[in-house]
Motif scaffolding. Structure first.
Motif: not given
Ligand code: ADP
Length: 452
Positions: A322-333, A364-373
């Protein structure tokens, strides 16, 4: 050899060399002075003798001279003309051996000669009628005796000075060293039973005050490390004992009477839950104890950081669907290979799963954002959530082993995750920052050097 003796000896040797040089100079100056005086005296006598000789008062020469100038022991005067014919002899001794000396006599410098204790000079004297060659000698008993006395006094001064400077050097060195011995004594008396004791601080800013200050700073650090270690052991055994007590309690209750199959199944499931929890805790503790930078670095290899995040995400979701893990990439080479860092995959996955797990667990929303740059030669990963946040006063402590903030009272955990994360980041030469606002959320920002 103790430093105080080395210092005193060094000081005494330097003084000895200086005194010896001074004594040698004094002695040689005195020696040449004595010879000069003897020469002056003999030359005066020779000049007078020539005056008498030229006025044909030969018979009275000796007596007159001795009366006028005095006589030295074994004094002898030989006067020759320029053709080396003996004109006057003050005694009746042998004159056969004088030829070689006469040949050395010139107008510039007196020729020196000696025979046992006799010292003599050959020189020219200008009379009113002609130039004479003079050989004059004497036994300068008094001059030599004076010189001998001087040598004795100088030796006494040199050796006495050596002993005195050794004694003074030792006294000074001991005075300088005593505070060090005092510091050593005090440090020696500190062990684990009185780790809070400190070296008495000294006034001033000399080296010993600095030494005591540095020792105290080191003891401060050791005390903290010692307390952390002691707390760690106490907390670790507590963490292990709690589930074990729960297991024992559950089994004892079940065994009190006959149970139905369903009750046995429920009890076993609960025990299994506790055992899984226990295994997880002991695994993490083991990892925490084993995360030694030297051992870990030997297993480092180039790893793609995005792969690590995907693997960590899969692992967390497998355990907690039930955990939500959003992975986003920024300015990747463009070149994905530029996303590699040097590291240990197991440790990095453990680090990422802990931060993802915490982000979901505490919101409470069991969500984590992961941002990679990527920026220049660094890669940045941010784990952010909109959860409970961490109270400001707890922020400095959350990386201590077993520390749990007030916000974690109702959330399962052992307080080991973040200390493990911090160690893993340090081993990988990374940087870890936390921003948190109670009621708003928390962000953990990690940076690592890229393996370019
Ligand atoms: P655990 O999660 O097992 O309690 P951790 O070492 O991972 O242990 O975290 C230590 C403490 O830091 C937690 O108990 C919690 O109080 C706080 N914490 C960690 N991550 C978060 C987060 N994302 N949001 C709020 N609090 C957090």
């Amino acid at each position: 050899m103790k430093i105080r003796y080395k210092l005193a000896l060094g000081f005494a040797l330097v003084s000895f060399v200086l005194l010896l040089s001074a004594a040698a100079i004094v002695y040689f100056v005195q020696q040449s002075d004595r010879q000069q005086q003897l020469l002056d005296r003999l030359q005066t006598k020779a000049r007078k003798a020539i005056v008498y000789y030229e006025s044909n008062q030969l018979n009275s020469i000796q007596q007159e001279l001795d009366d006028a100038i005095g006589v030295l022991p074994e004094e002898r005067l030989l006067i020759y003309d320029i053709d080396r014919r003996l004109l006057y002899q003050s005694d009746s001794g042998n004159v056969n051996l004088t030829g070689s000396i006469l040949s050395q006599v010139n107008s510039r410098k007196p020729a020196k000669f000696s025979d046992n204790e006799l010292e003599g000079f050959g020189f020219q004297v200008k009379g009113s009628k002609q130039v004479y060659l003079v050989l004059a000698s004497a036994n300068d008993i008094f001059g030599r005796k004076k010189l001998e006395n001087l040598a004795n006094v100088l030796s006494l001064v040199v050796f006495g000075g050596f002993l005195l400077s050794f004694a003074c050097g030792l006294a000074f060195a001991s005075r300088a060293m005593n505070p060090i011995s005092e510091v050593i004594k005090q440090v020696d008396a500190i062990d684990y039973s009185n780790i809070s004791a400190r070296v008495a601080s000294r006034k001033g800013r000399d080296e010993i005050a600095l030494l005591a200050y540095t020792f105290n700073k080191m003891l401060d650090r050791l005390e903290v490390a010692f307390k952390v270690q002691r707390n760690f052991v106490a907390n670790a055994s507590h963490e292990m004992r709690t589930p074990l007590t729960a297991i024992t309690g559950q089994l004892e209750v079940v065994l009190l009477k006959e149970r139905t199959n369903r009750e046995y199944k429920m009890a076993l499931e609960s025990v299994l839950d506790d055992i899984i929890n226990l295994t997880q805790t002991s695994n993490r503790l083991l990892l925490l104890a084993q995360t030694d930078s030297k051992i870990a670095e030997s297993s480092f290899q180039p790893l793609r950081i995005d792969d690590i995040l995907w693997q960590a995400q899969a692992e967390v979701i497998k355990r907690k669907p039930d955990y939500k893990i959003d992975i986003t990439f920024y300015d990747l080479p463009e070149d994905e290979m530029q996303l590699t860092i040097l590291g240990n995959d197991q440790l990095l996955i453990t680090m990422a799963t802990n931060l993802m797990d915490n982000g979901c667990k505490f919101s409470p929303d069991h969500t984590v954002k992961v941002q990679l740059s990527v920026y220049k030669s660094l890669v940045q990963i941010m784990f952010s959530d909109q959860g409970s946040g961490i109270p400001k006063e707890d922020l400095p402590h959350i990386f201590e082993p077993f520390y749990r903030s007030k916000n974690a009272i109702l959330v399962k955990g052992h307080g080991i995750g973040l200390s493990l994360v911090q160690r893993i980041v340090n081993i990988h030469h990374g940087n870890l920052k936390v921003l948190s606002e109670p009621g708003v959320g928390t962000a953990f920002i990690l940076t690592f050097p890229l393996n370019l």
